[in-house]
Design an enzyme around this catalytic site. Structure first.
Site, short mmCIF file in Angstrom:
data_model
loop_
_atom_site.label_atom_id
_atom_site.label_comp_id
_atom_site.label_asym_id
_atom_site.label_seq_id
_atom_site.Cartn_x
_atom_site.Cartn_y
_atom_site.Cartn_z
N SER A 367 44.55 41.40 45.32
CA SER A 367 44.16 40.00 45.39
C SER A 367 45.38 39.13 45.68
O SER A 367 46.09 39.35 46.66
CB SER A 367 43.43 39.62 44.10
OG SER A 367 42.74 38.41 44.26
N ASP A 487 33.33 43.27 48.94
CA ASP A 487 34.17 42.26 48.28
C ASP A 487 33.83 40.90 48.86
O ASP A 487 34.21 40.58 49.99
CB ASP A 487 35.65 42.59 48.50
CG ASP A 487 36.58 41.70 47.68
OD1 ASP A 487 36.11 40.66 47.17
OD2 ASP A 487 37.76 42.06 47.54
N HIS A 518 35.67 43.43 44.22
CA HIS A 518 37.08 43.05 44.12
C HIS A 518 37.73 43.88 43.02
O HIS A 518 37.96 43.40 41.91
CB HIS A 518 37.14 41.55 43.81
CG HIS A 518 38.44 40.91 44.12
ND1 HIS A 518 38.99 40.90 45.37
CD2 HIS A 518 39.32 40.24 43.32
CE1 HIS A 518 40.13 40.24 45.35
NE2 HIS A 518 40.36 39.84 44.10
#
Length: 794
Positions: A367, A487, A518
């Site tokens: 991320s 995601d 995610h």
């Protein structure tokens, strides 16, 4: 259950023996059976006496009639069947669940276990079989040698440090003796405008052997979350999403008008140095670690963490993806590679170098963490040899916007760049520090709110600064990219665009696509992710000639319709297109005529329900019949005559009119058909079941599994503002009831559709999970003669 190993390095017999000697696991024996038992005696590092070893043998079944102790006493000769019956038990597979003795070789193959071709009649066959067994994954996701290491295999030995087996670094370092220290890197920045260069707090964990002359590489994670976050402050800043979409004034803006051009800023002079040292003056108790870094700490790497500018212990302010944040990241890499200064604390001026570093750095993280790794790589900074970026943003506009629309990352409606900056400005945790910074930071936050422009949603200079793709050409570091095809936070387009941009860049690149959201994938037994990354970093940072660049697949994708199944691909994106034309209720291979109108506005009660229960809206919008009828367009293909694989970006072309002089289009591609589908969130198989070293940290074991039977699943989606039909930075005119042609490139995918299933297309306006939600009286009309969808089929 099936394991998939892609980092198992083919090895010749001579090298096998050399490596077995390195781990003190080889003594030449007279017979193949003796050689096998010699190896087996090393498989129980907890046992201190011979009698204890026999007790362990009694627990293992050698054949349908004998346990291993009885087999040893019987003086029988080891066979391939007996070898792998024992091997599967050592690998923690269960008799009667995972395998049967009567079908052992077939079951071994089904489980994905590597087996030798020989019959095990010779010592050489047994050596080969045992060598590969040590490198074979257990049911829980460790190689067998890693499992032995976690049980103390190396604690009774004195191996070389670092030690490499089958081209991978081994867990031979005592993590109880790790050195923990803090330094403050001086960055070429002054983001808080206090007239001094920003100091960046850096936390380091390194092996104690570095004091004895060992120089180690670094795995570096730049995480703005690392020193804490401000969820309450971020929540207060969240933007209202129940607001109307508005008309934008048309313009003829070109990209050149909004293109970001770096302006060289004067920065304060470097600090005065009052002395040098090799010993840090600060330490820390427990870092907010990343498990992959923990894995490498036991294997002879240093783990380095820095939260960057605007975080607790560091100077500066949070800028959410700006050039300054990238510079702060590269400053740490420069220090690790000997090209920048750091100090032992913030006041004394005592300089400290990364004298223990071999000046080679890898960046890791998911991320925001992976995003900063990507950003750093695009600078070409010296010392950064590779990055492992997971679920990383490559263009912040594509994270918070899409084709002229304000689009939330999945699950976070109302979040924006300013909100994320507020949440990660952890200097707020120190009240005295925050008192001095509050007024300045609040002023900068107001400026960010204005520049990010939630009014138009257009691409502008603010977003162009935060687009890393134009700088991909500068990348010198080799790259491993990991991303989830489901995601909807950092959407698949981010990694697809980066992968495409890297095609002409002369670096090694690998792509791993999983079926999750995610998430991380390092703790999944079905794939040898940790082993692959070990092979990769041993090659890149330690210079081990293990052929990792050739051994690891260029593209590895997890199948969406089968558990534990991964597949190597040569390319992401098919040139072969299947085009379907829109009709009243059917997607057809022949052009159709007619029109369809759907209404965006819902009754107040229904609207209120969906704003608080987005999951219900997601289900209802896909239902063939239900409360969203008349509020969206839905059509399906005929049942598929054979399995179809989509590989790439579906492209939707519409001829559409809005009843007002503005509007938006959202679209989903859907798999319709009753079946069990792979879950997007992996199930927890065992808490703390994956040890990362001997008496070291553990990870939960997780795995994707087939869920309950369902009738449909979204494959991909996309959005566009009807006033941004050409470019996201240019506003087009739109008249009420005027038909315009618009092209929407949906998020890229790789997806198998089963025979008998139907491909569905859902077109609508408001996306309750991502767009603004004005509940306006807008009707949209599709003209079928100008509407089609092209699917990349493999």
């Amino acid at each position: 259950m099936k394991i998939n190993q892609y980092s198992l390095k083919p090895t010749d017999r001579e090298t096998m023996i050399q490596e077995l000697k390195l781990i003190d696991c080889y003594e030449e024996q007279k017979t193949a059976t003796d050689q096998w038992f010699s190896f087996l005696s090393n498989g129980f590092p907890e046992v201190q006496e011979a009698s204890g070893l026999i007790e362990k043998y009694k627990l293992l079944l050698a054949s349908e009639q004998l346990n291993l102790a009885d087999f040893k006493n019987s003086k029988q000769i080891v066979t391939k069947e007996i070898f792998y019956t024992i091997a599967l038990q050592l690998l923690e597979f269960q008799l009667g669940i995972d395998f049967q003795v009567s079908s052992i070789l077939a079951d071994t193959k089904k489980l994905g276990i590597f087996t030798v071709k020989g019959s095990l009649e010779t010592n050489e066959d047994v050596i080969e079989a045992w060598y590969y067994l040590l490198n074979t994954h257990t049911k829980k996701g460790l190689s067998y040698l890693d499992l032995l290491a976690s049980r103390g295999f190396y604690a009774k030995r004195h191996p070389l440090k670092p030690l490499f087996f089958n081209g991978k670094a081994q867990a031979v370092f005592d993590t109880n003796k790790l050195i923990r220290e803090v330094v403050y890197v001086e960055a070429p920045l002054d983001t808080d405008e206090d007239g001094k260069r920003d100091l960046l707090k850096v936390e380091i964990l390194r092996p104690s052997e570095t004091y004895d002359g060992l120089r180690v590489p670094s795995v570096f994670t730049a995480s703005p979350y690392n020193q804490g976050i401000n969820p309450e402050a971020g929540e207060r800043m969240m933007h209202e999403v129940n607001v109307p979409l508005t008309r934008k004034e048309p313009n003829e803006r070109s990209y050149e008008e909004i293109q970001f051009v770096p302006v060289e800023k004067a920065i304060p002079a470097e600090r005065m140095v009052n002395g040098q040292t090799t010993k840090a003056s600060e330490t820390f108790m427990r870092e907010k670690s990343y498990a992959l870094n923990d894995y490498f700490l036991a294997r002879g790497f240093a783990a380095v963490y820095s939260a960057g500018i605007g975080t607790r212990g560091s100077d500066g302010i949070q800028t959410c993806g700006s050039v300054e944040q990238t510079i702060a990241t590269t400053a740490v890499i420069e220090w690790l590679s000997g090209n920048r200064r750091a100090f032992t604390n913030r006041t004394d001026g005592i300089e400290i170098s990364a004298w223990w570093s071999n000046q080679k750095v890898a960046m890791t993280g998911k991320s925001y963490l992976g995003t900063l790794a990507t950003a750093a790589a695009t600078t070409g900074v010296e010392g950064l040899e590779t990055i492992i970026s997971e679920a990383a943003i490559s263009d912040w506009y594509q994270y918070y916007r899409d084709n002229g629309l304000v689009i939330a990352p999945g699950g976070y409606p109302g979040e924006d760049a300013d909100v994320l900056a507020e949440e990660t400005f952890s200097r707020m945790h120190d009240a005295g520090d925050y008192l001095a910074m509050k007024e300045f930071f609040d002023q900068k936050q107001k400026e960010m709110t204005r520049l990010q422009d939630r009014v138009t949603g257009d691409y502008n200079t603010f977003w162009d600064e935060r687009n890393y793709l134009p700088n991909v050409k500068n990348i010198k570091a080799d790259i491993v990219m990991v991303h989830g095809l489901n995601d909807w936070n950092v959407k698949p387009r981010h990694v697809a665009h980066l992968w495409e941009a890297l095609k002409d860049v002369p670096v090694e690149k690998k792509l791993i696509l999983h079926q999750g959201q995610h998430i991380y994938i390092h703790n999944m037994p079905s794939i040898d992710f940790n082993d692959m990354m070990n092979s990769w970093l041993s090659y890149k940072l330690y210079g081990i000639d293990n052929q990792a660049d050739k051994l690891l697949p260029n593209i590895l994708v997890q199948k969406n319709n089968r558990a534990y199944t991964w597949e190597k691909l040569e390319e992401w994106g098919s040139d072969k297109l299947a085009t379907f034309y829109l009709g009243e209720t059917q997607l057809s291979k022949e052009k159709q005529s007619g029109m369809k109108t759907y209404k965006d506005q819902l009754e107040a009660k229904q609207f209120a329900t969906y704003t608080t229960n987005v999951a219900k809206w997601e289900a209802d919008i896909k239902r063939t019949e239900g409360p969203m009828q008349g509020h969206r367009y839905l059509a399906k293909t005929a049942p598929l005559e054979e399995m179809v694989t989509l590989n790439g970006q579906p492209v939707l072309r519409l001829k559409i009119a809005s009843s007002v002089n503005f509007g938006m289009v959202s679209a989903q591609l859907v798999d319709y058909g009753e079946t069990k589908r792979l879950t997007e969130v992996p199930a927890t198989i065992e808490l703390k079941g994956l040890p990362l070293g001997h008496q070291w940290r553990e990870e939960d074991i997780k795995e994707f599994q087939l869920g309950k039977t369902s009738s449909h699943k979204m494959i991909t989606k996309g959005h566009i503002n009807l006033q941004n039909r050409q470019y996201p930075w240019k506003t087009d005119d739109l008249a009420a009831d005027e038909f315009v042609e618009v092209e929407i490139i949906l998020q890229p995918t790789i997806y198998d559709l089963a025979k008998g299933h139907q491909i569905g297309l859902v077109i609508y306006g408001t996306d309750f999970g991502m767009t603004v939600r004005g509940n306006q009286e807008i009707n949209y009309t599709l003209d079928f003669e100008g509407s089609e969808i092209s699917l990349p089929v493999q």
